[in-house]
Design a protein around this motif. Structure first.
Motif, PDB file in Angstrom:
ATOM      1  N   GLU A   1      -2.910  -8.985 -45.383  1.00 49.32           N
ATOM      2  CA  GLU A   1      -2.558  -9.975 -44.362  1.00 49.32           C
ATOM      3  C   GLU A   1      -1.605  -9.386 -43.333  1.00 49.32           C
ATOM      4  OE1 GLU A   1      -1.879 -14.723 -44.848  1.00 49.32           O
ATOM      5  OE2 GLU A   1      -0.539 -13.422 -45.969  1.00 49.32           O
TER       6      GLU A   1
ATOM      7  N   LEU B   1      -7.910 -10.178 -48.688  1.00 51.53           N
ATOM      8  CA  LEU B   1      -7.337 -10.501 -47.382  1.00 51.53           C
ATOM      9  C   LEU B   1      -5.850 -10.824 -47.487  1.00 51.53           C
ATOM     10  CD1 LEU B   1     -10.202 -12.598 -45.727  1.00 51.53           C
ATOM     11  CD2 LEU B   1      -9.524 -10.246 -45.221  1.00 51.53           C
TER      12      LEU B   1
ATOM     13  N   ARG C   1      -7.222  -2.653 -38.074  1.00 56.05           N
ATOM     14  CA  ARG C   1      -7.370  -4.112 -38.156  1.00 56.05           C
ATOM     15  C   ARG C   1      -8.842  -4.505 -38.082  1.00 56.05           C
ATOM     16  NH1 ARG C   1      -5.733  -7.051 -33.991  1.00 56.05           N
ATOM     17  NH2 ARG C   1      -5.601  -8.930 -35.283  1.00 56.05           N
TER      18      ARG C   1
ATOM     19  N   SER D   1      -6.159 -13.206 -37.174  1.00 53.13           N
ATOM     20  CA  SER D   1      -7.201 -12.733 -38.090  1.00 53.13           C
ATOM     21  C   SER D   1      -8.555 -13.326 -37.722  1.00 53.13           C
ATOM     22  CB  SER D   1      -6.841 -13.084 -39.537  1.00 53.13           C
ATOM     23  OG  SER D   1      -6.786 -14.481 -39.736  1.00 53.13           O
ATOM     24  N   ARG D   2      -8.578 -14.594 -37.306  1.00 54.58           N
ATOM     25  CA  ARG D   2      -9.844 -15.217 -36.903  1.00 54.58           C
ATOM     26  C   ARG D   2     -10.339 -14.639 -35.582  1.00 54.58           C
ATOM     27  NH1 ARG D   2      -8.519 -20.372 -35.798  1.00 54.58           N
ATOM     28  NH2 ARG D   2      -6.355 -20.286 -36.525  1.00 54.58           N
TER      29      ARG D   2
ATOM     30  N   LEU E   1      -3.745  -7.613 -40.736  1.00 49.54           N
ATOM     31  CA  LEU E   1      -4.530  -8.533 -39.916  1.00 49.54           C
ATOM     32  C   LEU E   1      -3.686  -9.209 -38.850  1.00 49.54           C
ATOM     33  CD1 LEU E   1      -6.885 -10.323 -42.457  1.00 49.54           C
ATOM     34  CD2 LEU E   1      -7.593  -9.042 -40.438  1.00 49.54           C
ATOM     35  N   ASP E   2      -2.444  -9.496 -39.189  1.00 51.26           N
ATOM     36  CA  ASP E   2      -1.596 -10.263 -38.276  1.00 51.26           C
ATOM     37  C   ASP E   2      -0.853  -9.409 -37.264  1.00 51.26           C
ATOM     38  OD1 ASP E   2      -2.416 -12.606 -39.414  1.00 51.26           O
ATOM     39  OD2 ASP E   2      -0.690 -12.828 -40.734  1.00 51.26           O
TER      40      ASP E   2
ATOM     41  N   VAL F   1     -13.090 -11.015 -42.958  1.00 53.67           N
ATOM     42  CA  VAL F   1     -12.608 -12.313 -42.475  1.00 53.67           C
ATOM     43  C   VAL F   1     -13.788 -13.215 -42.118  1.00 53.67           C
ATOM     44  CG1 VAL F   1     -11.214 -13.513 -40.756  1.00 53.67           C
ATOM     45  CG2 VAL F   1     -10.489 -11.272 -41.585  1.00 53.67           C
TER      46      VAL F   1
ATOM     47  N   LEU G   1      -6.074 -18.671 -42.697  1.00 55.65           N
ATOM     48  CA  LEU G   1      -6.431 -17.567 -41.827  1.00 55.65           C
ATOM     49  C   LEU G   1      -5.702 -17.765 -40.507  1.00 55.65           C
ATOM     50  CD1 LEU G   1     -10.288 -17.160 -42.417  1.00 55.65           C
ATOM     51  CD2 LEU G   1      -8.480 -15.590 -43.127  1.00 55.65           C
TER      52      LEU G   1
END
Length: 446
Positions: free
Chosen positions: A23, A19, A398, A299-300, A26-27, A405, A295
């Motif tokens: 990252e 992750l 994503r 991402s969450r 994800l962001d 995650v 996180l």
């Protein structure tokens, strides 16, 4: 340290490393696609490869199906890492999804004319979740020899109603909204009113009516003062999709209170977890805290999306309505250019329709926002909208990381229980195409 804890630690460490590598992906928040020029943030080899890929092929690949398309090794390694390290999502347990006919076994007092009482006011998705959750809770209660169960976030009481009237458990529903608690009591009375027409007084006297009361939890210490009846000396804790920090609160109470003999909890709304201050909703375990790293909200939030449903829609070519993501990202760009203070404004959520133009979308979406946009700028936004496939592709990439995650959050919770010497496991029980948050954490006091 036992072998299970060591294995979970090793897996958690590997998940965290993967992750961190991705990252940057994800962001990427889809709302800021055009503002942040997100397409250019993808590696060039990724852009060249996926831009020529049909969404149907991408959907097939995300589900693990083979496709005839050359993909960069870095992209392949990401997908394979997710598949190898994520907690399995397909149920392999003895519990099977129930269709409407299977609910015939849901009888009050074992009377054939009382087989549908638990179906009233319950939607199909909820029926699926309640039936399987109730079976697992009943099984766990028997193993722990504990007949009392507390359901937090019980809503209208559908789950405790099944646990009480069908499984013969002393079930207590705890809900923060008084109107839901009162409605739950009324549904209990409706069920009993119908049952009285077919059951003897003796059978009615043996039915276990659930208890319902209100409480808003802010700390697990509050649970030590639960207003339970005097003869309840031990109980189980359950939560079916408790929001945000509620699941961690229940896990902490289980760890800190010897009266709690077991816990069955299905998490939800990870983006609402407290991650920046005590008491942490994430991370909970000492191991993940030691690993460091956080996180992000984005991402969450993506971890709460339904990857199976989404991938299936891509495979079937049912993605035209996903253009709405491009509409929203384009409108965001126009709003920020008009006034930077309007960034991430709360606007109306609009569903895509086949005849919807970008201009009509803007008019509907901005009804609650006091702003007048230049008509020429809105018309010019059509250029961005025509690149809607790129928005869809970045969102899909994503989403491919979402199971990893969620796995990290669940592994952290599992480790938290293992570190305190408690017996625990994670089972993917619900059908992920029906209920995307489908993992149940089951903990038992040894």
């Amino acid at each position: 340290m036992n072998s299970q804890e060591e294995a979970v630690r090793t897996r958690t460490t590997m998940v965290q490393k993967v992750l961190r590598i991705f990252e940057w992906l994800l962001d990427l928040y889809v709302l800021d696609f055009y503002i942040d020029n997100q397409w250019e943030r993808l590696p060039q080899s990724w852009r060249e490869s996926v831009e020529t890929m049909d969404p149907e092929d991408l959907g097939a690949y995300l589900t693990g199906a083979p496709i005839k398309h050359m993909l960069p090794l870095s992209f392949l390694s990401m997908i394979k890492s997710v598949q190898a390290l994520s907690i399995p999502r397909e149920s392999t347990s003895q519990y099977k999804a129930k269709n409407n006919e299977d609910y015939n076994e849901f009888k009050v007092g074992n009377h054939p004319k009382l087989k549908n009482l638990f179906l009233k006011h319950v939607k199909i998705k909820k029926r699926h979740e309640i039936s399987l959750m109730a079976d697992i809770v009943s099984e766990t209660a028997k193993k722990c020899n504990c007949k009392t169960v507390l359901d937090f976030g019980s809503g209208l009481g559908h789950l405790v109603r099944v646990l009480g009237y069908k499984h013969d458990l002393f079930a207590v529903g705890i809900e923060c909204q008084p109107q839901l608690t009162e409605a739950a009591r009324q549904l209990d009375l409706e069920l009993e009113y119908t049952a009285k027409k077919h059951l003897t007084e003796e059978t009615m006297s043996k039915l276990k009516r659930p208890m319902h009361f209100n409480m808003t939890l802010t700390s697990h210490e509050q649970l030590l003062q639960l207003p339970l009846v005097d003869n309840i000396t031990e109980y189980g804790l359950i939560g079916l999709h408790p929001c945000g920090d509620l699941a961690p609160l229940l896990l902490k109470h289980f760890v800190n209170c010897s009266k709690v003999k077991y816990i069955c909890v299905v998490g939800c709304c990870y983006m609402k977890l407290t991650c920046d201050s005590e008491p942490y909703g994430y991370p909970m375990s000492a191991h993940v805290k030691k690993l460091g790293g956080k996180l992000s909200y984005t991402s969450r939030e993506i971890a709460c999306h339904a990857i199976e449903q989404y991938s299936e829609r891509l495979r079937r070519g049912q993605y035209e309505d996903l253009k709405i993501h491009a509409y929203r990202a384009t409108l965001e760009k126009i709003l920020v250019e008009h006034n930077p203070a309007l960034k991430h404004s709360q606007i109306r959520s609009i569903k895509h329709t086949n005849n919807m133009t970008f201009e009509s979308y803007c008019a509907a979406a901005l009804q609650r926002v006091d702003v007048e946009l230049d008509a020429g700028r809105v018309r010019a936004g059509g250029v961005c909208v025509r690149a809607w496939r790129r928005v869809l592709l970045v969102y899909s990439l994503r989403l491919a990381l979402a199971p990893l995650v969620e796995s990290l959050v669940l592994l952290d919770r599992l480790l938290y229980l293992l570190e305190h010497g408690l017996s625990c496991e994670i089972r993917p029980v619900f059908d992920p195409k029906i209920s995307p948050r489908n993992h149940i954490i089951i903990g038992r006091r040894k």
